[in-house]
Design an enzyme around this catalytic site. Structure first.
Site, PDB file in Angstrom:
ATOM      1  N   VAL A  65       1.614   7.109 -13.108  1.00 55.26           N
ATOM      2  CA  VAL A  65       0.659   6.478 -14.014  1.00 55.26           C
ATOM      3  C   VAL A  65       0.104   7.551 -14.944  1.00 55.26           C
ATOM      4  CG1 VAL A  65      -1.421   5.074 -14.222  1.00 55.26           C
ATOM      5  CG2 VAL A  65       0.059   4.817 -12.230  1.00 55.26           C
ATOM      6  N   ASP A  91      -2.873 -10.722  -4.206  1.00 51.14           N
ATOM      7  CA  ASP A  91      -3.273  -9.412  -3.700  1.00 51.14           C
ATOM      8  C   ASP A  91      -4.698  -9.086  -4.155  1.00 51.14           C
ATOM      9  OD1 ASP A  91      -2.930  -7.123  -2.217  1.00 51.14           O
ATOM     10  OD2 ASP A  91      -1.910  -6.018  -3.795  1.00 51.14           O
TER      11      ASP A  91
END
Length: 946
Positions: free
Chosen positions: A639, A749
């Site tokens: 990331v 989630d």
């Protein structure tokens, strides 16, 4: 120019004008065909009327009707439909592949669009045809408000908008603005299973109305029942159940003497039980789950001599049960569980021989007097008579199950042995039936095992099909059940006559009869709707018809050549136009065909607002993906933080090489993400599928995860008011996914690691890597691999693999408990739900939870106003079964009420920023990481202690 040529041109022009209406109908019908898949095979040639295309009806060579029910059409309705100026009827019922919003041009038609998958707002142009008498748009996915313009349809007798996602108030007229109170000819208001809110306007009803059915069940309506409802003395069915209505039930409701079915259950009524003595033909009464003032069973119950069903659980009834209650002549079901009834139960010497169920469970009944042998199913579980003795009587048996199965028997013949997908009919013939579900919204009986009732229904169905000259041999009914909406559902199989298969014309005609309420069931079944399955077994056509275009009259032998050339030019222009239309339709229906063809990953994604980046662009904004730009890593890959040329900060998730996610999955994910736009959801800025790379580009959220703030990693201190605001923001984000996204989305989630806080500490739900869109018709999603995060995962989903939006509600309930305790869901082998429940004592201040509360809020000087209600909502969210959990819209409403109780405006924008709190983000963990996902195996990080 020669005078003969001028005359010829004038004559040709006149001929074109005369034929233009017919030719234009074909052009616009062809345009519709270009947008649809699975159109009938005989839709060939250039004359839909002369060639008798299936589903097309014409008058004087103009298209006046399109009826194409249950043929598995896929696509959208384009604005071309409005150009069929003579079209009177459009029936596309039960084509679940028809999606998209309704074009405003549809407002000039008569419509039957039951059971498709249309969405978006209802166009205001629906009110533009004052001659319209029938409007049924139920069982779609429409959103937004009910258009007030419908009030212009003064001849409307049937208005069915049920089972959509409509919201806002019920519109009534105000000066020049029309409203539903103007529909004085209406017999049916069917608005159930929507999200309508606000009070029921008193102006909606008047003595001038002729309503028979008012069905407002399962909405979010508040306030009291208006007194004006008692003026509509034509009412036969009234459903106001499963709303948030409160106060007293108006005393003049007993003026509705024609009522035969009355549903007031699951509201917040807190006045006295209404006196319904005047309702002498009432069959079905359900006032369960309200907070009426404690009272004895009123004597007027026994005066309702037509009553078949009495549902009064949890209504604060007390005292002894009068024996004459069971002697009502037609009574079948008496349910009085969860009250304070006591004494000895006495069924009397002559109770009704129709009685099939008596449920008195969870009361204080201490004895049972049996004067004669009883055959009813009697339930006394959780009464002293069962708890205080070792009785083995059947009425104390927990394991009993009632059997109400039914299936149409064979007609004095032996069922045939049929091939694959064929079914033996009641006449013992193998064929391919047309199937679906008949759903009755307010049946007047409750004994689902009564075969006589279904025999009557079968007979009336056949009479209707025969009177409409439909190719039906026989019908079969099976599996009668009551669903969670208290609707009766019956499986219907319709078998063809003369052949083992239906053709498309037969299916569409049957669908039309059932969708537009031409069929009238026996009165005991009440209002109904039919949802059909796609029919995939049509009769084979021997060959398609091919006919040439008719030229018409040739004007003059001497001008023949000129006319021919002229027509060829026109044909060329038309062909070019149609080619362009076809190309546009191809791009629309398959716009990915040119995107990475070597990998076979489809075409360019259908994105709404997201941008496609090149690898070089993202390389530049991250300084060649430098180590300084790296802000973490996850299971997906690395990331990076980047800055776009316009200055916008972004977070870039770069898949590692060799990732198991293929091009098709990547495309599906970004298409899903690009469709969701809400202030409480992290936005997808764009993607990169270039140079062998797969990258997702998100907006950068500066304050990281809620998890980090609760654990103290960021140094941000969250007070009670801020936690309420974060809860509301996250709840609104999930509500959007469940109820307003197109299609609805299950996050799968939900956890504190996936709730991010922006610079003003507003909550944003993130990480849709495991999300699943709900199918057009399915309310559950069966998965072969359970995914999610342990501790947050819905146990019902884990055990059954049945995924629905209530799984997200469970996870959100865990997040709510995290917000007040700052504890991990599973910490040192202890589960947060159990810890809270064991510590709770509802009789004490703050439910005695100070020991488990986060010290930051429990030791602060601020008052924790509304904390008890907050805990109540959280524990409702984590109920073991999904049907006992609230919807996210209900959670949002509860949190808003709590905030108002605490003196906060739930709709006010936050004025504070993270600078107002102590510290800034200190850790390297970043909100876009997905290390905590569960995919069939338990990760150690899932159980990591704080």
């Amino acid at each position: 120019m020669d005078i003969r040529i001028k005359l010829l041109l004038v004559l040709v022009f006149i001929h074109v004008l005369l034929a233009s209406g017919q030719n234009q109908d074909f052009v616009y019908l062809q345009a519709l065909k270009d947008n649809w898949k699975n159109t009938p095979p005989n839709w060939v040639g250039s004359d839909p009327c002369g060639d008798k295309w299936d589903g097309i009806t014409c008058t004087d060579s103009r298209i006046t009707s399109i009826t194409l029910a249950s043929i598995n059409l896929i696509g959208e309705i384009s604005g071309d439909i409005g150009q069929l100026t003579e079209l009177q009827m459009l029936d596309l019922s039960y084509n679940k592949g028809l999606i998209g919003s309704l074009t405003p041009d549809i407002g000039s038609l008569k419509k039957i669009l039951v059971g498709c998958s249309f969405n978006g707002p209802l166009p205001d142009t629906l009110g533009s045809l004052p001659q319209l008498s029938y409007l049924a748009l139920n069982s779609n996915g429409f959103t937004g408000k009910i258009p007030p313009s419908i009030g212009n349809l003064t001849k409307l007798y049937w208005l069915d908008l049920a089972d959509n996602k409509l919201s806002g108030p019920i519109p009534v007229s105000d000066g020049p603005t029309p409203g539903l109170d103007l529909l004085l000819s209406a017999k049916h208001f069917h608005f159930g299973k929507n999200q309508l809110s606000g009070p029921i306007p008193s102006q909606l009803f008047s003595s001038k109305m002729t309503l028979k059915h008012v069905l407002f069940e399962d909405n979010q309506l508040t306030g009291t029942i208006p007194l004006t409802l008692g003026l509509v003395q034509t009412l036969e069915v009234l459903r106001l159940d499963r709303n948030m209505l409160s106060g007293d039930v108006p005393s003049n409701i007993n003026n509705l003497t024609l009522i035969n079915q009355l549903f007031l259950s699951n509201n917040k009524f807190d006045g006295p039980l209404p006196n319904l003595t005047g309702m002498t033909i009432l069959n079905y009464l359900d006032m369960s789950n309200n907070s009426f003032k404690p009272s004895q069973i009123p004597p007027w119950f026994s005066s309702l001599q037509s009553l078949t069903t009495l549902m009064m659980q949890e209504t604060q009834l007390q005292g002894e049960v009068p024996a004459d209650l069971f002697s009502i002549p037609q009574i079948e079901t008496v349910v009085l569980r969860n009250n304070r009834l006591n004494g000895t139960l006495d069924l009397g010497a002559s109770y009704s021989n129709h009685l099939s169920l008596i449920d008195m469970s969870n009361n204080f009944i201490s004895g049972f007097t049996q004067r004669s042998r009883y055959t009813a199913d009697l339930i006394l579980i959780s009464n002293p008579i069962c708890l205080e003795s070792e009785t083995t009587a059947p009425y104390c048996d927990h394991s009993r199950e009632s059997n109400s199965s039914y299936s149409t028997p064979s007609d004095n013949c032996i069922a045939a042995t049929c091939g694959l997908d064929e079914i033996s009919s009641p006449n013992c013939k193998c064929s391919y039936p047309y199937t679906g579900t008949l759903t009755f919204r307010a049946p007047s009986f409750s004994n689902l095992g009564n075969s006589t009732i279904y025999t009557s229904l079968q007979s009336s169905l056949m009479s209707s099909f025969e009177s409409n000259q439909l190719p039906v041999d026989t019908v079969s009914l099976s599996h009668p059940t009551k669903n969670s909406d208290d609707y009766l559902e019956v499986t219907l199989d319709i078998f063809p006559s003369g052949d083992e298969r239906f053709n498309r014309s037969g299916i569409s005609r049957i669908g039309f009869v059932l969708s537009n309420q031409t069929y009238k069931p026996p009165h005991v079944f009440g209002p109904y709707f039919f949802i059909a399955n796609n029919y995939d077994s049509f009769s084979d056509l021997s060959k398609r018809k091919h006919k040439s275009i008719s030229i018409g009259v040739i004007i003059g032998v001497s001008a023949g050549g000129f006319v021919l050339v002229l027509l060829l030019v026109i044909a060329g222009i038309y062909a070019y136009h149609q080619k362009g239309r076809a190309e546009r339709a191809t791009i629309k229906n398959s716009p990915f065909a040119s995107w990475d063809p070597d990998k076979g990953s489809g075409g360019r994604p259908q994105l709404k607002g997201a941008r496609s980046f090149t690898f070089e662009e993202l390389k530049a904004c991250t300084n060649n993906f430098s180590a300084a730009a790296n802000i973490g890593s996850g299971g997906y890959g690395m990331v990076y933080r980047g800055s776009l040329p316009n200055g916008q900060l972004v977070a870039i998730k770069r898949a590692q090489h060799g990732s198991t996610q293929g091009g098709l999955e990547f495309k599906t994910e970004i298409e899903l993400l690009s469709r969701v736009h809400h202030k409480n959801l992290v936005s997808l800025v764009g993607f990169c599928f270039d140079a062998g790379e797969q990258m997702l580009v998100y907006e950068y959220i500066v304050n990281g995860t809620l998890k980090d703030s609760l654990s103290g990693r960021t140094g941000i201190r969250l007070d009670w008011m801020r936690r309420l605001k974060i809860t509301l923001g996250a709840a609104r984000g999930l509500q959007y996914l469940h109820e307003l996204a197109d299609p609805p989305i299950i996050h799968r989630d939900v956890k504190s690691n996936n709730i991010l806080l922006d610079e003003r500490l507003n909550a944003k739900v993130s990480d849709f890597g495991l999300s699943k869109p709900l199918g057009e018709a399915d309310q559950t999603h069966v998965t072969t691999q359970v995914k999610g995060t342990m501790g947050y995962m819905d146990p019902e989903y884990y055990m059954t693999q049945q995924l629905n939006e209530k799984s997200d509600v469970y996870s959100f309930g865990i997040v709510m408990l995290e917000l007040i305790t700052a504890r991990n869901p599973i910490e040192k082998g202890k589960y947060i739900v159990r810890q809270v429940k064991e510590a709770m004592d509802t009789r004490k201040d703050l439910y005695n939870l100070r020991e488990v509360l986060d010290p930051i809020i429990s030791l602060s000087s601020e008052q924790l106003q509304g904390l008890e209600r907050f805990v109540d909502v959280a524990l409702r969210c984590v109920e073991e079964t999904g049907n006992r959990r609230p919807k996210m819209s209900e959670v949002v409403k509860e949190i808003e009420n709590i905030m108002e109780l605490a003196g906060m405006n739930p709709n006010a924008e936050s004025a504070s920023t993270s600078e107002s709190y102590e510290g800034k983000s200190k850790g390297n963990n970043h909100p876009y990481l997905t290390d905590f996902s569960y995919s069939g195996g338990l990760l150690a990080s899932d159980l990591e202690a704080k």
